[in-house]
Enzyme design. Structure first.
Site, PDB file in Angstrom:
ATOM      1  N   HIS A 170     -28.349   7.361  11.225  1.00 27.01           N
ATOM      2  CA  HIS A 170     -27.191   6.609  10.646  1.00 27.01           C
ATOM      3  C   HIS A 170     -25.999   7.496  10.292  1.00 27.01           C
ATOM      4  CE1 HIS A 170     -24.665   3.030   9.475  1.00 27.01           C
ATOM      5  NE2 HIS A 170     -24.450   3.837   8.675  1.00 27.01           N
ATOM      6  N   GLU A 171     -26.531   8.388   9.373  1.00 24.70           N
ATOM      7  CA  GLU A 171     -25.596   9.193   8.585  1.00 24.70           C
ATOM      8  C   GLU A 171     -25.151  10.492   9.678  1.00 24.70           C
ATOM      9  OE1 GLU A 171     -24.454   8.260   6.052  1.00 24.70           O
ATOM     10  OE2 GLU A 171     -26.036   6.720   5.564  1.00 24.70           O
ATOM     11  N   HIS A 189     -22.460   9.330  11.580  1.00 23.64           N
ATOM     12  CA  HIS A 189     -21.098   9.151  10.883  1.00 23.64           C
ATOM     13  C   HIS A 189     -20.449  10.830  11.168  1.00 23.64           C
ATOM     14  CE1 HIS A 189     -20.556   5.679   8.816  1.00 23.64           C
ATOM     15  NE2 HIS A 189     -21.699   5.710   8.645  1.00 23.64           N
ATOM     16  N   GLY A 245     -27.025   5.659   1.251  1.00 24.55           N
ATOM     17  CA  GLY A 245     -26.703   7.134   1.922  1.00 24.55           C
ATOM     18  C   GLY A 245     -25.131   6.812   2.173  1.00 24.55           C
ATOM     19  N   GLN A 289     -17.103   9.184   5.513  1.00 25.10           N
ATOM     20  CA  GLN A 289     -16.875   7.843   4.863  1.00 25.10           C
ATOM     21  C   GLN A 289     -16.152   7.812   3.755  1.00 25.10           C
ATOM     22  OE1 GLN A 289     -21.295   6.947   4.992  1.00 25.10           O
ATOM     23  NE2 GLN A 289     -20.229   4.831   5.143  1.00 25.10           N
ATOM     24  N   CYS A 321     -23.672  -0.916   7.204  1.00 27.74           N
ATOM     25  CA  CYS A 321     -23.090   0.068   7.081  1.00 27.74           C
ATOM     26  C   CYS A 321     -22.100   0.074   5.941  1.00 27.74           C
ATOM     27  CB  CYS A 321     -22.177   0.705   8.254  1.00 27.74           C
ATOM     28  SG  CYS A 321     -21.147   2.371   7.998  1.00 27.74           S
ATOM     29  N   LEU A 322     -21.865   0.825   4.850  1.00 28.93           N
ATOM     30  CA  LEU A 322     -20.820   0.764   3.707  1.00 28.93           C
ATOM     31  C   LEU A 322     -19.401   0.797   4.458  1.00 28.93           C
ATOM     32  CD1 LEU A 322     -22.282   3.013   1.085  1.00 28.93           C
ATOM     33  CD2 LEU A 322     -22.326   0.305   1.148  1.00 28.93           C
TER      34      LEU A 322
HETATM   35 ZN    ZN Z   1     -22.671   3.929   7.654  1.00 31.20          ZN
END
Ligand code: ZN
Length: 178
Positions: free
Chosen positions: A130-131, A134, A46, A51, A88-89
């Site tokens: 989670h997204e 963001h 995702g 991000q 998380c990236l």
């Molecule tokens: Zn994330």
């Protein structure tokens, strides 16, 4: 070759609330393609627009069913509780067990303006939540209790994320792939 650099914790763009999308133009379609490419390269499952430094309410995902994108998403219902180890990236290489609602109902639009509506459970539900965070400028560490968050922030400071950050584990954005 159109991949973006993924912004990491400390970048102010990750703390800002993203704006509604009013027009789907060619630039937005390209953004979605480039975000998907960036997500697959990471690799993640995702990725939200903030991000990659874009303040728009949009995220992309692929939980093994093919690439998807949703515009102006909203969670209209949530239920239950589920504990899951989340990564998380934008906080590469780290993950924490976090409790969130187990099931959600999310709605939004696709790139053609059609309504999207999903009843999501467990992994997919976790990814969407989670997204969504963001898009509100919230990172997963804000979902930790005070003590765990303090320890997490110390770890993050010690790791000094940046272009030469630590090797990434293969955690997807929002969850660790089984
Ligand atoms: Zn994330």
């Amino acid at each position: 070759m159109a991949g973006y650099d993924i912004r990491v914790i400390g970048d102010p763009v990750l703390r800002q609330k993203a704006k509604d999308i009013t027009d789907v133009d060619d630039a937005l379609v390209r953004l979605v393609d480039d975000m998907l490419e960036t997500m697959y390269e990471a690799p993640g499952i995702g990725l939200a627009a903030p991000q990659v430094g874009v303040q728009k309410r949009l995220f992309v995902w692929d939980v093994g069913m093919g690439p998807e994108a949703i515009i102006n998403p909203e969670i209209v219902e949530s239920d239950g509780e589920w504990l899951f180890e989340e990564g998380c990236l934008s906080v590469p290489g780290l993950s924490w067990e976090i409790v969130r609602p187990k099931t959600i109902h999310i709605v939004g639009r696709d790139l053609d303006g059609n309504e999207m509506s999903f009843e999501a459970d467990e992994l997919e539900s976790r990814l969407f939540q989670h997204e969504m965070d963001h898009l509100e400028g919230t990172l997963l560490i804000e979902r930790l209790d005070d003590e765990t968050r303090k320890a997490a922030l110390k770890t993050i400071r010690d790791l000094q994320f940046g272009s030469n950050g630590p090797a990434r584990r293969s955690t997807g954005d929002g969850l660790t792939l089984p």
